[in-house]
Design an enzyme around this catalytic site. Structure first.
Site, PDB file in Angstrom:
ATOM      1  N   HIS A  95      44.870  27.113  34.229  1.00  0.00           N
ATOM      2  CA  HIS A  95      43.992  28.268  33.942  1.00  0.00           C
ATOM      3  C   HIS A  95      44.135  29.277  35.069  1.00  0.00           C
ATOM      4  O   HIS A  95      44.096  28.908  36.241  1.00  0.00           O
ATOM      5  CB  HIS A  95      42.543  27.790  33.836  1.00  0.00           C
ATOM      6  CG  HIS A  95      41.556  28.912  33.789  1.00  0.00           C
ATOM      7  ND1 HIS A  95      41.648  29.942  32.879  1.00  0.00           N
ATOM      8  CD2 HIS A  95      40.458  29.179  34.544  1.00  0.00           C
ATOM      9  CE1 HIS A  95      40.646  30.791  33.076  1.00  0.00           C
ATOM     10  NE2 HIS A  95      39.915  30.352  34.084  1.00  0.00           N
ATOM     11  N   HIS A  97      43.493  33.772  36.120  1.00  0.00           N
ATOM     12  CA  HIS A  97      43.007  35.101  35.740  1.00  0.00           C
ATOM     13  C   HIS A  97      44.138  36.100  35.985  1.00  0.00           C
ATOM     14  O   HIS A  97      43.900  37.191  36.506  1.00  0.00           O
ATOM     15  CB  HIS A  97      41.767  35.487  36.538  1.00  0.00           C
ATOM     16  CG  HIS A  97      40.556  34.665  36.217  1.00  0.00           C
ATOM     17  ND1 HIS A  97      39.331  34.913  36.759  1.00  0.00           N
ATOM     18  CD2 HIS A  97      40.388  33.595  35.387  1.00  0.00           C
ATOM     19  CE1 HIS A  97      38.451  34.022  36.299  1.00  0.00           C
ATOM     20  NE2 HIS A  97      39.077  33.210  35.464  1.00  0.00           N
ATOM     21  N   ASP A 120      60.641  32.916  22.085  1.00  0.00           N
ATOM     22  CA  ASP A 120      61.239  31.724  22.689  1.00  0.00           C
ATOM     23  C   ASP A 120      60.179  30.683  23.068  1.00  0.00           C
ATOM     24  O   ASP A 120      60.475  29.496  23.161  1.00  0.00           O
ATOM     25  CB  ASP A 120      62.004  32.094  23.976  1.00  0.00           C
ATOM     26  CG  ASP A 120      63.362  32.709  23.670  1.00  0.00           C
ATOM     27  OD1 ASP A 120      63.887  32.480  22.556  1.00  0.00           O
ATOM     28  OD2 ASP A 120      63.899  33.421  24.545  1.00  0.00           O
ATOM     29  N   HIS A 169      37.556  36.522  29.281  1.00  0.00           N
ATOM     30  CA  HIS A 169      37.710  35.630  30.441  1.00  0.00           C
ATOM     31  C   HIS A 169      39.165  35.594  30.908  1.00  0.00           C
ATOM     32  O   HIS A 169      39.525  36.328  31.823  1.00  0.00           O
ATOM     33  CB  HIS A 169      37.164  34.249  30.054  1.00  0.00           C
ATOM     34  CG  HIS A 169      37.192  33.244  31.149  1.00  0.00           C
ATOM     35  ND1 HIS A 169      36.591  32.018  31.053  1.00  0.00           N
ATOM     36  CD2 HIS A 169      37.769  33.267  32.380  1.00  0.00           C
ATOM     37  CE1 HIS A 169      36.791  31.340  32.176  1.00  0.00           C
ATOM     38  NE2 HIS A 169      37.496  32.078  32.983  1.00  0.00           N
ATOM     39  N   TYR A 226      59.885  80.818  36.722  1.00  0.00           N
ATOM     40  CA  TYR A 226      59.232  79.860  37.627  1.00  0.00           C
ATOM     41  C   TYR A 226      59.740  80.074  39.056  1.00  0.00           C
ATOM     42  O   TYR A 226      60.915  80.337  39.274  1.00  0.00           O
ATOM     43  CB  TYR A 226      59.577  78.443  37.160  1.00  0.00           C
ATOM     44  CG  TYR A 226      58.887  77.360  37.929  1.00  0.00           C
ATOM     45  CD1 TYR A 226      57.628  76.885  37.555  1.00  0.00           C
ATOM     46  CD2 TYR A 226      59.498  76.789  39.044  1.00  0.00           C
ATOM     47  CE1 TYR A 226      57.013  75.882  38.252  1.00  0.00           C
ATOM     48  CE2 TYR A 226      58.867  75.778  39.750  1.00  0.00           C
ATOM     49  CZ  TYR A 226      57.634  75.341  39.356  1.00  0.00           C
ATOM     50  OH  TYR A 226      57.015  74.337  40.054  1.00  0.00           O
TER      51      TYR A 226
HETATM   52 ZN   LIG Z   1      38.314  31.398  34.817  1.00  0.00          ZN
END
Ligand SMILES: [Zn+2]
Length: 232
Positions: A95, A97, A120, A169, A226
C-alpha cells in the site's frame, strides 16, 4: 525468530517502495504471508525505514493476533488481512500513497487501459472501490476498507488486476510475493502517470487558426510588428 526469510522479503519489499519513490516518510506498508503457517509479516507502524531490520517486522495470524513482535503492526494490517482471506493467490500486499495513483483515487476515477504498458499488467481498468459509509468509517475502518476491496472483486479475478484504488485514499496492490506486490505498486504508479498525461493531452484542443496566425505572423513575415524597430 519466526519466519526469517519472510521477514527479509517483507523488509525488502518495503525498502523497494522507498527506492521507487512511492512513499514519503512512513506512509505506505508492505506485507507477506506464509500460507503454510497461516502467518503474516508486516512492517511496524510509524518506524522510519532507515532503522528497519527484519527483526522489526511484526508476525500476526490471519485474525490479526500478534504472534511475534514488540512493535505495533502497520495500522492498515486489517486491510491486508481481508485481501489475504479473499484472494487465495495473494502472497504479498503493498500500500502506498504514490502521487499519480493517489490522484486517480482522489478523483475517484478508475484508470482506463490506454496502452500496452497497462495491458501487460492489468486485464482491464484499475478500479476504484465504492466510497465508505460513515458507519464503515466510524468502526473497523481499516477492515471495512479491505471488505470494500474484496466486495468489488467478488466474481472478478484479482490475479488479472492486481491493484485497486481505494476511493479518496490510494492504491493497494498484491502479488505472489511481497516483492511482486511492491513491483506492481511501482508499475501501477507508472501507468497512472502515463494515463494522466494521456488523458490530459487528449483533452487539449489546438489553439484557433486565428490565434495561431496572429502570434506567428506578428513575429515573422512582412507584417511583423513584434519587438523594436531595427535601427539602420
Ligand atoms: Zn494509506
Amino acid at each position: 525468530m519466526l519466519l526469517r526469510k519472510l521477514r527479509e522479503e517483507v523488509l525488502e519489499a518495503n525498502l523497494e517502495l522507498v527506492r521507487r519513490g512511492l512513499v514519503l516518510y512512513t506512509f505506505g506498508n508492505a506485507s507477506g504471508i506464509s500460507r503454510k503457517d497461516g502467518l503474516v509479516a508486516i512492517k511496524p507502524s510509524g518506524v522510519p525505514y532507515e532503522s528497519l531490520g527484519p527483526e522489526h517486522m511484526v508476525i500476526t495470524k490471519l485474525d490479526g493476533e500478534i504472534v511475534e513482535g514488540d512493535l505495533r503492526p502497520s495500522s492498515d494490517l486489517p486491510t491486508h488481512l481481508e485481501i489475504y482471506k479473499s484472494f487465495p493467490n495473494a502472497g504479498g500486499v503493498a500500500h502506498t500513497h504514490s502521487e499519480f495513483a493517489t490522484a486517480w483515487a482522489q478523483a475517484q476515477r478508475p484508470i482506463p487501459c490506454l496502452g500496452t504498458t497497462h495491458a501487460d499488467y492489468f486485464h482491464g481498468e484499475v478500479p476504484v472501490t465504492p466510497v465508505l459509509t460513515p458507519e464503515e468509517i466510524g468502526s473497523d475502518y481499516e477492515k471495512n476498507t479491505g471488505l470494500a476491496i474484496c466486495r468489488y472483486f467478488r466474481g472478478r479475478n484479482p490475479d488479472a488486476i492486481p491493484a485497486v484504488l481505494v476511493a479518496s485514499h490510494g492504491p493497494f496492490c498484491w502479488g505472489a510475493t511481497a516483492g511482486a506486490a511492491a513491483h506492481n505498486a511501482a508499475i501501477l504508479e507508472s501507468i497512472a502517470r502515463m494515463a494522466y498525461y494521456t488523458v490530459t493531452l487528449a483533452d487539449a484542443q489546438p489553439v484557433s487558426r486565428a490565434l495561431h496566425d496572429k502570434h506567428f505572423l506578428r513575429k515573422h513575415g512582412h507584417g511583423a510588428y513584434y519587438g523594436q524597430v531595427k535601427s539602420q
